[in-house]
Enzyme design. Structure first.
Site, PDB file in Angstrom:
ATOM      1  CD1 TRP A 159      -0.838  -1.790   3.033  1.00  0.00           C
ATOM      2  CD2 TRP A 159       0.590   0.122   3.142  1.00  0.00           C
ATOM      3  NE1 TRP A 159       0.414  -1.739   4.389  1.00  0.00           N
ATOM      4  CE2 TRP A 159       0.691  -0.678   4.757  1.00  0.00           C
ATOM      5  CE3 TRP A 159       0.985   2.235   2.764  1.00  0.00           C
ATOM      6  CZ2 TRP A 159       1.714   0.090   5.971  1.00  0.00           C
ATOM      7  CZ3 TRP A 159       2.267   1.935   3.926  1.00  0.00           C
ATOM      8  CH2 TRP A 159       2.113   1.210   5.224  1.00  0.00           C
ATOM      9  CG  ASN A 160       5.079   1.689   0.481  1.00  0.00           C
ATOM     10  OD1 ASN A 160       5.109   0.545  -0.214  1.00  0.00           O
ATOM     11  ND2 ASN A 160       6.156   1.652   1.036  1.00  0.00           N
ATOM     12  CE  LYS A 183      -2.545  -9.238  -2.625  1.00  0.00           C
ATOM     13  NZ  LYS A 183      -3.283  -8.170  -1.525  1.00  0.00           N
ATOM     14  N   PRO A 184      -3.498  -5.726  -5.929  1.00  0.00           N
ATOM     15  CG  PRO A 184      -4.855  -4.248  -6.747  1.00  0.00           C
ATOM     16  CD  PRO A 184      -4.695  -5.386  -6.392  1.00  0.00           C
ATOM     17  CG  ASP A 185      -2.787  -3.534   0.683  1.00  0.00           C
ATOM     18  OD1 ASP A 185      -1.804  -4.232   2.034  1.00  0.00           O
ATOM     19  OD2 ASP A 185      -3.677  -3.184   1.348  1.00  0.00           O
ATOM     20  N   GLY A 234       6.898  -6.198  -0.219  1.00  0.00           N
ATOM     21  CA  GLY A 234       5.675  -6.178   0.846  1.00  0.00           C
ATOM     22  C   GLY A 234       6.732  -6.413   1.754  1.00  0.00           C
ATOM     23  CB  SER A 235       6.174  -7.170   5.609  1.00  0.00           C
ATOM     24  OG  SER A 235       5.603  -8.410   5.760  1.00  0.00           O
ATOM     25  CD  GLU A 256      13.241  -5.537  -4.999  1.00  0.00           C
ATOM     26  OE1 GLU A 256      13.921  -4.958  -3.752  1.00  0.00           O
ATOM     27  OE2 GLU A 256      13.647  -6.609  -5.843  1.00  0.00           O
ATOM     28  CB  CYS A 290      10.626  -0.235   1.195  1.00  0.00           C
ATOM     29  SG  CYS A 290      10.879   0.639  -0.841  1.00  0.00           S
ATOM     30  CD  GLU A 388      10.478  -1.860   7.102  1.00  0.00           C
ATOM     31  OE1 GLU A 388       9.191  -2.862   6.547  1.00  0.00           O
ATOM     32  OE2 GLU A 388      10.264  -1.218   6.161  1.00  0.00           O
TER      33      GLU A 388
END
Ligand code: NAD
Length: 519
Positions: A159-160, A183-185, A234-235, A256, A290, A388
């Protein structure tokens, strides 16, 4: 004064965007305007059957798309480049309503896909051209490396930077001849849907670029099981899940992931530049980049000077909800994320850290606002010291020697980005090379590395596998076929030839080729 939603974000426009999401029986998810918490639109949720159908549709379109001459495919992207720039403000409207970031960052984000597209439109011909190389026997054999698209690439985006990560990575896969299922958030599906609309306006065949929506664990397995390659941003925790499943399916994945990025200030750094750099590095995108900075290391001799200026600057930042270019910092993405950021600050304070600025949520500004926060005395046993935080929170640290600063910067499982500041560029670069990080920016925070689209950008250690940008940013979406041709059969004993003789001839042939540097 009540906040006016941007004029372009009408209910009809939102309905048109979400109508692209396949959903037969998945229900809907309430997508909200972050600044107000009001529901913007009911986002359809895709079932496993919907996701499978999206792959079937994309695969059929890809079979044709991959047969288009490259120049014809690139024409679409040249048009898309112009459309993306012409619509940058409308794109920024959508990015802002769904993410709550300030407008300056939203407009910058809108420029990432055109920059990536521009780079690959220029380089795709070179990168995708067949490369004919010598075979094992000079003149009589050839081997040609032929780049073939993977098929349909599954892109999973956070989402960022929903528009940048959703559209830039997908556009690169499409240029290479693939179809895409994105697939977006759920929180930030609007700007990627708008990106696909613009790509289709530019001539991208309908059906080639699909979107499916839903919570990650619901959508992820079916998406990965149907994809020929996965591009995930993502995370680190989710990256592990994605990587495991891709590994089981024996498909490639680019991951990533997160960071705990350090900034090292050297003795000879220009302090005013350092302070401005840190303001962006820590508070840019409300600390949800990120590559942003969560740890700053300063020499004893410059610590107080930096701290005083930086704290004053942080306290004076213009933080608020607005759809114009005024505010220097916007909201966090959601009340849940605000609670996570607060928990990191509270944990640090409970374990002995000191708050120099901020430290609190700002419900008076909106449901997910958090103050620009500077901490001192943070240690690695605190959440804010080792995990993080992904918010506008930073820890300041002193160091005595450069060796100590490098050791502290490397004392993390992450390795995504680092920033080193100093007037002597050779000395600063020497420090940069010692940091275990996929990206290192000298006298900048992140933009110089990230905007250098010709150089791969990715994380090391727990920050990722693979990279975007650079040659590999495109070629990773291809398989290489080795098309080898033997013009005359010479590899083996001739009829009636004694095998010992053949071996002698072959060995002396290999020696000769080495001497003549033919092999
Ligand atoms: P996240 O891992 O929670 O979610 C990212 C995406 O994965 C979302 O679309 C989510 O729905 C989906 N997802 C979650 N669980 C899934 C599963 N089991 N299967 C499939 N998909 C799943 O991350 P986030 O909180 O949305 O994003 C923030 C993180 O992203 C931070 O750690 C940040 O550092 C990182 N990030 C990294 C980069 C980079 O380039 N390295 C860029 C942007 C963000």
């Amino acid at each position: 004064m009540t906040l006016q939603r941007p004029a372009s974000v009408t209910d009809a426009f939102l309905q048109e965007l979400v109508s692209r999401v396949p959903s037969t029986a998945g229900g809907t998810w309430k997508l909200t305007e972050v600044y107000t918490g009001e529901v913007l639109v009911e986002l359809p949720q895709s079932t496993p059957a919907d996701i499978e159908q999206a792959f079937v549709t994309a695969r059929a379109a890809q079979a044709e798309w991959s047969q288009w001459p490259l120049a014809k495919r690139l024409k679409v992207f040249k048009k898309a480049h112009a459309l993306f720039l012409a619509n940058a403000q409308k794109t920024a409207d959508l990015i802002q309503v769904e993410s709550g970031k300030n407008r300056r960052m939203a407009i910058e984000e809108s420029c990432d896909p055109p920059m990536v597209i521009s780079h690959y439109v220029k380089h795709a011909k070179r990168l995708l051209a067949p490369a004919t190389l010598g075979g094992p026997v000079p003149f009589l054999t050839t081997s040609t490396a032929i780049r073939q698209p993977k098929g349909v690439v599954g892109v999973i985006a956070p989402w960022n930077f929903p528009f940048a990560t959703g559209i830039s990575d997908a556009a690169t896969a499409l240029i290479a001849g693939n179809g895409v299922v994105l697939k977006p958030d759920n929180k930030t599906a609007l700007s990627p849907l708008w990106g696909i609309t613009m790509l289709e306006q530019a001539g991208l065949p309908k059906g080639l670029f699909q979107v499916v929506c839903g919570e990650g664990p619901d959508v992820g397995p079916t998406l990965i099981d149907n994809a020929n390659y996965v591009m995930f941003t993502g995370s680190t925790a989710t990256g592990r899940v994605i990587g495991e499943r891709a590994g089981r399916n024996l498909i490639g994945a680019c991951l990533e992931l997160g960071g705990k990025n350090p900034m090292i200030v050297l003795e000879d750094a220009q302090m005013d530049d350092v302070v401005e750099g840190a303001v962006f590095g820590v508070f840019g995108n409300t600390g949800q980049i990120c590559m942003h900075i969560e740890r700053i290391y300063l020499p004893e001799s410059r610590y107080d000077e930096f701290r005083d200026k930086f704290v004053a600057r942080a306290k004076a930042l213009d933080v608020r909800a607005s759809y114009d270019f005024g505010p220097e910092m916007g909201s966090l993405v959601s009340p849940d994320h605000k609670d996570r950021v607060q928990s990191h600050v509270d944990d640090a304070v409970a374990k002995g850290a000191t708050v120099l600025a901020g430290g609190r949520a700002r419900p008076d500004l909106g449901p997910a606002f958090f103050e620009p926060t500077i901490l001192e005395g943070v240690t690695t046993d605190m959440l804010a010291g080792s995990c993080e935080t992904f918010g506008p929170v930073v820890a300041l640290h002193r160091y005595r020697t450069v060796d100590e600063a490098v050791a502290l910067a490397n004392d993390t499982d992450y390795g995504l980005n680092a920033s080193v500041w100093g007037t002597d560029l050779d000395a600063a670069c020497a420090v940069g090379r010692r940091i275990q990080s996929g990206n290192v920016n000298i006298n900048d925070i992140l933009a110089t590395a990230f905007a250098s689209k010709g150089t791969p950008s990715g994380g090391v250690k727990q920050s990722g596998v693979g990279a975007r940008h650079g040659d590999q940013g495109l070629t990773k979406y291809t398989d290489v076929q080795n098309l080898a041709v033997l013009k005359k059969q010479v590899m083996g004993a001739r009829p009636g030839q004694d095998y010992d003789d053949y071996v002698k001839g072959m060995l002396s042939g290999l020696k000769m080729m080495r001497r003549m540097r033919l092999r």
